[in-house]
Design an enzyme around this catalytic site. Structure first.
Site, PDB file in Angstrom:
ATOM      1  N   LYS A  99      32.493  23.724  40.316  1.00  0.00           N
ATOM      2  CA  LYS A  99      33.568  24.431  39.540  1.00  0.00           C
ATOM      3  C   LYS A  99      33.047  26.209  39.774  1.00  0.00           C
ATOM      4  CE  LYS A  99      34.440  23.179  35.297  1.00  0.00           C
ATOM      5  NZ  LYS A  99      34.544  22.853  34.006  1.00  0.00           N
ATOM      6  N   ASP A 100      32.331  26.331  40.485  1.00  0.00           N
ATOM      7  CA  ASP A 100      31.880  27.881  40.993  1.00  0.00           C
ATOM      8  C   ASP A 100      31.863  28.267  42.194  1.00  0.00           C
ATOM      9  OD1 ASP A 100      32.188  30.495  40.134  1.00  0.00           O
ATOM     10  OD2 ASP A 100      30.350  30.603  39.214  1.00  0.00           O
ATOM     11  N   ILE A 101      32.379  27.549  43.094  1.00  0.00           N
ATOM     12  CA  ILE A 101      31.988  27.918  44.910  1.00  0.00           C
ATOM     13  C   ILE A 101      32.509  29.069  45.201  1.00  0.00           C
ATOM     14  CG2 ILE A 101      32.492  26.840  47.007  1.00  0.00           C
ATOM     15  CD1 ILE A 101      30.704  25.088  45.630  1.00  0.00           C
TER      16      ILE A 101
END
Length: 171
Positions: A99-101
């Site tokens: 969820k935070d690439i």
């Protein structure tokens, strides 16, 4: 204890209860991911003020540090891109999505042959997550890299494909 280098991560801008909660979540997720594609989570020291997450130091640089140097030729880019895809695939195989690439959460070895993901603070188990409409000031993740459904601006649930969207933006 073994005199190997480590990275210490804390949440200085949070109150102690919130910091412990966020770091405990990240430690729990990170501990599940015993993989060559993920930084190794060693300990959570929450009897400190502030609490500290202890991570293995792999002497790697973030992609965001490497990009401005412009040292990527095509074979190196393909090697790094393939490593990122393998890392995301590995995380998904463990039943999680990141969820935070983004380039700040991807570390790369000096020879470009190893790639790892870091910062699992927003990660969740794979299932559909409904995101309510929120102010851009309170969105979770790095705004330039998150999928439209993560913003809550479209009527779609967040799932593993959000990591793939972020991968595309990163590449």
């Amino acid at each position: 204890k073994d005199n190997l280098p480590v990275i210490l991560k804390s949440k200085l801008n949070r109150n102690i209860d919130q910091a412990i909660s966020e770091l405990s979540h990240e430690y729990e997720i990170g501990s599940i991911l015993n993989s060559e594609y993920v930084v190794r989570y060693l300990a959570l020291e929450n009897d400190n003020d502030p609490p500290v997450l202890v991570l293995q130091d792999d002497s790697m640089e973030t992609l965001s540090q490497l990009i401005p140097l412009g040292h990527f030729n095509l074979p190196e880019f393909i090697q790094v891109a393939t490593g990122i895809v393998s890392a995301i695939k590995n995380v998904h195989e463990h039943g999680l999505f990141h969820k935070d690439i983004n380039p700040s959460n991807i570390i790369v070895s000096k020879s470009f042959d190893k790639v790892k993901l870091i910062d699992f603070g927003l990660s969740t188990r794979i299932n559909r997550v409904d995101v309510p409409l929120q102010s851009p000031a309170v969105l979770s993740g790095t705004i330039a890299y998150i999928s439209p459904e993560q913003t809550g601006r479209i009527n779609r649930s967040v799932d593993y494909r959000s990591d793939l969207y972020s991968l595309g933006v990163t590449l």
